[in-house]
Structures are given as structure tokens and as C-alpha cells.
Motif scaffolding. Structure first.
Motif, PDB file in Angstrom:
ATOM      1  N   ARG A 225       0.830  -1.209   0.000  1.00 13.98           N
ATOM      2  CA  ARG A 225       0.000   0.000   0.000  1.00 13.98           C
ATOM      3  C   ARG A 225       0.862   1.256   0.000  1.00 13.98           C
ATOM      4  NH1 ARG A 225      -3.156  -3.426   3.378  1.00 13.98           N
ATOM      5  NH2 ARG A 225      -2.123  -2.655   5.260  1.00 13.98           N
ATOM      6  N   GLU A 226       1.963   1.234   0.759  1.00 12.07           N
ATOM      7  CA  GLU A 226       2.868   2.383   0.791  1.00 12.07           C
ATOM      8  C   GLU A 226       3.489   2.621  -0.583  1.00 12.07           C
ATOM      9  OE1 GLU A 226       3.359   4.461   3.270  1.00 12.07           O
ATOM     10  OE2 GLU A 226       1.981   3.374   4.581  1.00 12.07           O
ATOM     11  N   VAL A 227       3.872   1.540  -1.243  1.00 13.25           N
ATOM     12  CA  VAL A 227       4.483   1.647  -2.570  1.00 13.25           C
ATOM     13  C   VAL A 227       3.483   2.192  -3.575  1.00 13.25           C
ATOM     14  CG1 VAL A 227       5.320   0.278  -4.520  1.00 13.25           C
ATOM     15  CG2 VAL A 227       6.257  -0.096  -2.230  1.00 13.25           C
ATOM     16  N   GLU A 228       2.261   1.675  -3.554  1.00 12.31           N
ATOM     17  CA  GLU A 228       1.241   2.110  -4.509  1.00 12.31           C
ATOM     18  C   GLU A 228       0.895   3.576  -4.331  1.00 12.31           C
ATOM     19  OE1 GLU A 228      -1.750  -0.799  -3.787  1.00 12.31           O
ATOM     20  OE2 GLU A 228      -0.884  -2.256  -5.207  1.00 12.31           O
ATOM     21  N   ALA A 229       1.082   4.083  -3.127  1.00  8.68           N
ATOM     22  CA  ALA A 229       0.809   5.497  -2.880  1.00  8.68           C
ATOM     23  C   ALA A 229       1.805   6.399  -3.607  1.00  8.68           C
ATOM     24  CB  ALA A 229       0.850   5.790  -1.372  1.00  8.68           C
ATOM     25  N   THR A 230       2.952   5.852  -4.005  1.00  2.10           N
ATOM     26  CA  THR A 230       3.948   6.635  -4.755  1.00  2.10           C
ATOM     27  C   THR A 230       3.627   6.691  -6.243  1.00  2.10           C
ATOM     28  OG1 THR A 230       5.439   4.783  -5.284  1.00  2.10           O
ATOM     29  CG2 THR A 230       5.713   5.847  -3.125  1.00  2.10           C
ATOM     30  N   GLY A 231       2.704   5.833  -6.699  1.00  2.00           N
ATOM     31  CA  GLY A 231       2.363   5.779  -8.113  1.00  2.00           C
ATOM     32  C   GLY A 231       2.885   4.552  -8.819  1.00  2.00           C
ATOM     33  N   ALA A 232       3.661   3.721  -8.113  1.00  2.00           N
ATOM     34  CA  ALA A 232       4.158   2.474  -8.691  1.00  2.00           C
ATOM     35  C   ALA A 232       3.173   1.345  -8.437  1.00  2.00           C
ATOM     36  CB  ALA A 232       5.517   2.123  -8.087  1.00  2.00           C
ATOM     37  N   ASP A 233       3.255   0.276  -9.227  1.00  2.00           N
ATOM     38  CA  ASP A 233       2.504  -0.936  -8.956  1.00  2.00           C
ATOM     39  C   ASP A 233       3.283  -1.779  -7.952  1.00  2.00           C
ATOM     40  OD1 ASP A 233       0.476  -0.253 -10.670  1.00  2.00           O
ATOM     41  OD2 ASP A 233       1.189  -1.501 -12.331  1.00  2.00           O
ATOM     42  N   ALA A 234       2.576  -2.573  -7.159  1.00  2.00           N
ATOM     43  CA  ALA A 234       3.226  -3.426  -6.162  1.00  2.00           C
ATOM     44  C   ALA A 234       2.729  -4.859  -6.290  1.00  2.00           C
ATOM     45  CB  ALA A 234       2.960  -2.909  -4.748  1.00  2.00           C
ATOM     46  N   VAL A 235       3.615  -5.819  -6.069  1.00  2.00           N
ATOM     47  CA  VAL A 235       3.252  -7.234  -6.009  1.00  2.00           C
ATOM     48  C   VAL A 235       3.870  -7.822  -4.749  1.00  2.00           C
ATOM     49  CG1 VAL A 235       3.032  -7.534  -8.500  1.00  2.00           C
ATOM     50  CG2 VAL A 235       5.233  -7.929  -7.406  1.00  2.00           C
ATOM     51  N   VAL A 236       3.167  -8.747  -4.127  1.00  2.00           N
ATOM     52  CA  VAL A 236       3.648  -9.392  -2.909  1.00  2.00           C
ATOM     53  C   VAL A 236       4.328 -10.702  -3.284  1.00  2.00           C
ATOM     54  CG1 VAL A 236       3.021 -10.377  -0.675  1.00  2.00           C
ATOM     55  CG2 VAL A 236       1.868  -8.317  -1.502  1.00  2.00           C
ATOM     56  N   VAL A 237       5.559 -10.879  -2.817  1.00  2.00           N
ATOM     57  CA  VAL A 237       6.346 -12.081  -3.118  1.00  2.00           C
ATOM     58  C   VAL A 237       6.827 -12.714  -1.821  1.00  2.00           C
ATOM     59  CG1 VAL A 237       7.071 -11.210  -5.369  1.00  2.00           C
ATOM     60  CG2 VAL A 237       8.473 -10.741  -3.343  1.00  2.00           C
ATOM     61  N   GLY A 238       7.474 -13.866  -1.944  1.00  2.00           N
ATOM     62  CA  GLY A 238       7.837 -14.637  -0.758  1.00  2.00           C
ATOM     63  C   GLY A 238       9.163 -14.295  -0.114  1.00  2.00           C
ATOM     64  N   ARG A 239      10.072 -13.611  -0.832  1.00  2.00           N
ATOM     65  CA  ARG A 239      11.397 -13.339  -0.274  1.00  2.00           C
ATOM     66  C   ARG A 239      11.794 -11.887  -0.508  1.00  2.00           C
ATOM     67  NH1 ARG A 239      15.655 -17.552  -2.491  1.00  2.00           N
ATOM     68  NH2 ARG A 239      16.900 -16.812  -0.730  1.00  2.00           N
ATOM     69  N   SER A 240      12.440 -11.315   0.473  1.00  2.00           N
ATOM     70  CA  SER A 240      12.915  -9.932   0.345  1.00  2.00           C
ATOM     71  C   SER A 240      14.215  -9.890  -0.447  1.00  2.00           C
ATOM     72  CB  SER A 240      13.151  -9.333   1.733  1.00  2.00           C
ATOM     73  OG  SER A 240      14.259  -9.964   2.353  1.00  2.00           O
ATOM     74  N   ALA A 241      14.571  -8.688  -0.868  1.00  2.00           N
ATOM     75  CA  ALA A 241      15.844  -8.508  -1.565  1.00  2.00           C
ATOM     76  C   ALA A 241      17.006  -8.882  -0.662  1.00  2.00           C
ATOM     77  CB  ALA A 241      15.974  -7.056  -2.024  1.00  2.00           C
ATOM     78  N   ASN A 242      16.905  -8.548   0.631  1.00  2.00           N
ATOM     79  CA  ASN A 242      17.980  -8.909   1.558  1.00  2.00           C
ATOM     80  C   ASN A 242      18.169 -10.413   1.632  1.00  2.00           C
ATOM     81  OD1 ASN A 242      18.587  -6.264   2.204  1.00  2.00           O
ATOM     82  ND2 ASN A 242      17.249  -6.212   4.001  1.00  2.00           N
ATOM     83  N   SER A 243      17.065 -11.152   1.642  1.00  2.00           N
ATOM     84  CA  SER A 243      17.151 -12.612   1.697  1.00  2.00           C
ATOM     85  C   SER A 243      17.790 -13.177   0.436  1.00  2.00           C
ATOM     86  CB  SER A 243      15.747 -13.203   1.886  1.00  2.00           C
ATOM     87  OG  SER A 243      15.784 -14.618   1.786  1.00  2.00           O
ATOM     88  N   MET A 244      17.346 -12.705  -0.728  1.00  2.00           N
ATOM     89  CA  MET A 244      17.912 -13.213  -1.985  1.00  2.00           C
ATOM     90  C   MET A 244      19.377 -12.803  -2.144  1.00  2.00           C
ATOM     91  SD  MET A 244      14.819 -12.880  -4.776  1.00  2.00           S
ATOM     92  CE  MET A 244      14.281 -11.243  -4.275  1.00  2.00           C
ATOM     93  N   ASN A 245      19.717 -11.598  -1.715  1.00  2.00           N
ATOM     94  CA  ASN A 245      21.099 -11.147  -1.832  1.00  2.00           C
ATOM     95  C   ASN A 245      22.024 -11.944  -0.917  1.00  2.00           C
ATOM     96  OD1 ASN A 245      20.573  -9.217  -3.785  1.00  2.00           O
ATOM     97  ND2 ASN A 245      20.246  -7.573  -2.307  1.00  2.00           N
ATOM     98  N   ALA A 246      21.518 -12.303   0.277  1.00  2.00           N
ATOM     99  CA  ALA A 246      22.317 -13.132   1.180  1.00  2.00           C
ATOM    100  C   ALA A 246      22.582 -14.496   0.559  1.00  2.00           C
ATOM    101  CB  ALA A 246      21.603 -13.275   2.521  1.00  2.00           C
ATOM    102  N   HIS A 247      21.579 -15.037  -0.110  1.00  2.00           N
ATOM    103  CA  HIS A 247      21.710 -16.306  -0.829  1.00  2.00           C
ATOM    104  C   HIS A 247      22.763 -16.170  -1.928  1.00  2.00           C
ATOM    105  CE1 HIS A 247      19.355 -19.673  -3.175  1.00  2.00           C
ATOM    106  NE2 HIS A 247      20.648 -19.909  -3.105  1.00  2.00           N
TER     107      HIS A 247
END
Length: 379
Positions: A101-123
Motif C-alpha cells: 500500500r505504501e508503494v502504490e501510494a507513490t504511483g508504482a505498482d506493487a506485487v507481494v512475493v515470498g522473499r525480500s531482496a535482503n534474503s535473496m542477496n544473502a543467498h
């Protein structure tokens, strides 16, 4: 042949620079103000009408400006961004609905996924650690976090699923979810070349391409020359020396110019398009169009396919690269990647060619500027 730039005095194949000063906003230069011929080149590369190409460029500029704000609003839930060419909008992946909801308020589209960027980057960083021990088979071309799937994508040469590769993939899976891709994958190589004709720069018997002008010189690829190496321009007159160079691990360098050479905020269009002015270095999201200029194959376009990708060259792994669908060939190394009038990075390497197609990676320009304390020369 090279066009537009008069050869009254030795003029380098221009490069661009950026550095911790304020950056020019892409939106400050509309598609109408882009270099003549750019819309035609975009139309040809992507099968668009001129009006569709203009719209895409305008939307990509807005997405590049919006991305930092949208990422900030996503907070620790942030999982990545990309440009959706169907909707012409920035998409931000997050891990919870509140952040969406916070992201969409900026005008961008948002999708909910299972892993954060921090998690994938650690991998991904754990796989990077394996590369530093020599434990990555040559058939494994690269790996990168992919916000669309919430996995780390591992690119493996088709038909080379050896026991060694299988062992590496098993280790990769033990760190987290992966997606194995073999479609069209080949062993990447750098795009330096032996001395041939063209409009390049030379160091020893190697020919490479200038990336972007910075104040005091230009940036290029690190594999093209080591610290202190002398550099000669297209006319073989002395051009300067490598003032900094790193490869592998990184693939960037900068040349401090001398001998009467000066810098200009321009990327050569080679007659395919008019020479492009460089006005800044906003980072283009995944899915955004990008074009490359090099001394061998000149001007070609494609899209940004992935960021923070590790490329497994024969000489060693290179980290934090950006993968694209743009072709390149020997001698194009170090050349410019640009979106609209925004510098993106310098050509490192890849596979394929500009007859049958291929994939090419670039080292991001902002990282180079930051590391060496350089300032991009902008129009």
C-alpha cells in the motif's frame, strides 16, 4: 565510419562520468529532446511505432526517477523492481500488504512475493563466496537474484549437466530456492580484441572501447589494461594512462587523459542514430530498454534483464553486474550502455554475437564513479 565529431584534434570515443554530485533527473529531458534518430532506433529494436517508442522512453524515465522513492517506502519488505513493458509502469516487489500500500501510494505498482531482496542477496552472496574458492564449474555462467520469482536464477550451459554442476546446484539449493536456466546460455567471455581498424583506444595489442567521459578522463573496462598502462587513441597518438583498474572481482577502470585529448559528454551513434548527449546516470530498472555503443559493432539495443548478477568468467568471477539482451563482440569492451540520456555502465563481456544475438553484461557506472571519486561529464 564515425560521424558528427570533427577530427580537428584527437577526440576520444566519448565516455561518461558521474559521481557524488547531484544527478540530472531523466524527466528533465523529454523524449522530444532526445538525440535525433533515437526513436527510430528504438522502433527498430523493439518493433514499435515511433509514438509507442516515445511513450516507452517517457515512461521509463519516470520509472527511473520513481524507483528510489518507492524502494524507500517499501522498507525492509523491499524485494526488487522492474519496468513492465505491457503497462509501462514501475513494479515494486514487497513481502507484505502494508508495504504494498505504501508503494502504490507513490504511483508504482506493487506485487507481494515470498522473499525480500535482503534474503535473496544473502543467498547470492553465499554463492559468490563459493566462486572465490574456485568451487564453481565453468559451465555455470552466472547467477542473480530475481524478484519476479523470489529465487536466485542460476544460468547453466545447456547439455553440460555434469556431476560437478549437479553438486554446485545442490549446494545452491541448500542456501535457498533457485531457478536453473539453460535456455541459450553459453560460457561468457570478455569483449577485448586484438588490434584492428576502427575508432577505439589501444593498450598494448588490445583494442577496447571508451565508456563515458569523466572530468579528467574516461571510464572503461578493467580487463582492458592494468594500472599505469599507456593508452593510445583511434589515431594511435598518446591518449593517457590507466589511473585505476580492477579485474576480476570487478571489471572497471578509468583512464586519465593527456596529450591534448579532452572529454565530451557524448556517446557515439555511429550513423545508426545521432550521437547521444549524456545528462546523468539514473539507474534503469529491470525491463527498461538500454542501448550500447562500441567500436566493433557500434550501436545495438535491448533490455535490462537482471541486476546484482555474478558472472563466472574464465579469469574469475565478477560481481554486481547488470545483464542485458544486447549483443556485443570483441573490441566492444568498455563501451557505453545508455538509456535515453542516462549513463548506465561500461561493457564487460557476454556470449553470442550481433549476427545471431547473445547476452552482454555491464559494470554499473555509479559504482565506478563512487569507487574512484570521479564526476561524470554531463551536458
Amino acid at each position: 565510419m564515425r560521424t558528427t565529431m570533427p577530427r580537428i584534434v584527437p577526440v576520444p570515443v566519448l565516455a561518461l562520468v558521474l559521481v557524488g554530485a547531484t544527478f540530472t533527473t531523466p524527466a528533465q529531458a523529454s523524449a522530444e529532446a532526445m538525440s535525433p534518430g533515437l526513436l527510430t532506433a528504438m522502433s527498430s529494436a523493439f518493433g514499435l511505432t515511433e509514438s509507442q517508442a516515445r511513450l516507452r522512453l517517457e515512461k521509463e524515465e519516470r520509472a527511473s526517477v520513481l524507483a528510489p522513492r518507492a524502494e524507500t517506502e517499501a522498507g525492509t519488505s523491499f524485494a526488487g523492481t522492474w519496468f513492465d513493458e505491457k503497462t509501462n509502469k514501475l513494479v515494486v516487489a514487497v513481502t507484505d500488504q502494508a508495504a504494498a500500500r505504501e508503494v502504490e501510494a507513490t504511483g508504482a505498482d506493487a506485487v507481494v512475493v515470498g522473499r525480500s531482496a535482503n534474503s535473496m542477496n544473502a543467498h547470492k552472496n553465499r554463492l559468490d563466496a563459493l566462486s572465490k574458492t574456485g568451487a564453481v564449474p565453468a559451465a555455470v555462467a552466472s547467477w542473480r537474484p530475481d524478484p519476479r520469482t523470489g529465487t536466485v536464477v542460476v544460468n547453466v550451459e545447456a547439455g553440460k549437466q555434469t556431476a560437478e554442476v549437479a553438486s554446485f546446484l545442490e549446494k545452491a539449493r541448500s542456501f535457498g530456492a533457485i531457478t536453473v536456466n539453460t535456455e541459450g546460455v553459453q560460457q561468457p567471455q570478455t569483449f577485448a580484441a586484438g588490434t584492428v581498424g576502427g575508432d577505439p583506444y589501444y593498450t598494448g595489442n588490445v583494442r577496447c572501447s571508451i565508456g563515458f567521459s569523466v572530468h579528467g578522463g574516461y571510464v572503461t573496462a578493467g580487463h582492458c589494461g592494468g594500472n599505469g598502462a599507456a593508452v593510445y587513441g583511434w589515431d594511435r597518438s598518446f591518449q593517457g594512462n590507466f589511473a585505476g583498474s580492477s579485474f576480476p572481482g570487478n571489471d572497471y577502470a578509468w583512464v586519465r587523459t593527456g596529450g591534448g585529448w579532452w572529454t565530451v559528454p557524448v556517446v557515439l551513434g555511429w550513423g545508426t542514430v545521432s550521437d547521444a548527449l549524456v545528462r546523468g546516470s539514473w539507474e534503469a530498472p529491470v525491463g527498461t530498454s538500454v542501448c550500447r555503443s562500441g567500436s566493433t559493432t557500434h550501436w545495438h539495443c535491448g533490455v535490462v534483464q537482471g541486476r546484482n548478477e555474478t558472472v563466472n568468467y574464465q579469469q574469475g568471477a565478477v560481481y554486481e553486474m547488470v545483464g542485458t539482451s544486447v549483443c556485443a563482440e570483441g573490441g566492444d569492451s568498455g563501451g557505453s550502455f545508455i538509456t535515453g540520456d542516462q549513463a548506465q555502465g561500461v561493457t564487460s563481456g557476454g556470449y553470442g554475437n550481433c549476427s545471431s544475438g547473445g547476452r552482454t553484461w555491464f559494470q554499473p557506472i555509479n559504482e565506478i564513479l563512487r569507487v574512484y571519486g570521479l564526476t561524470l561529464h554531463t551536458a
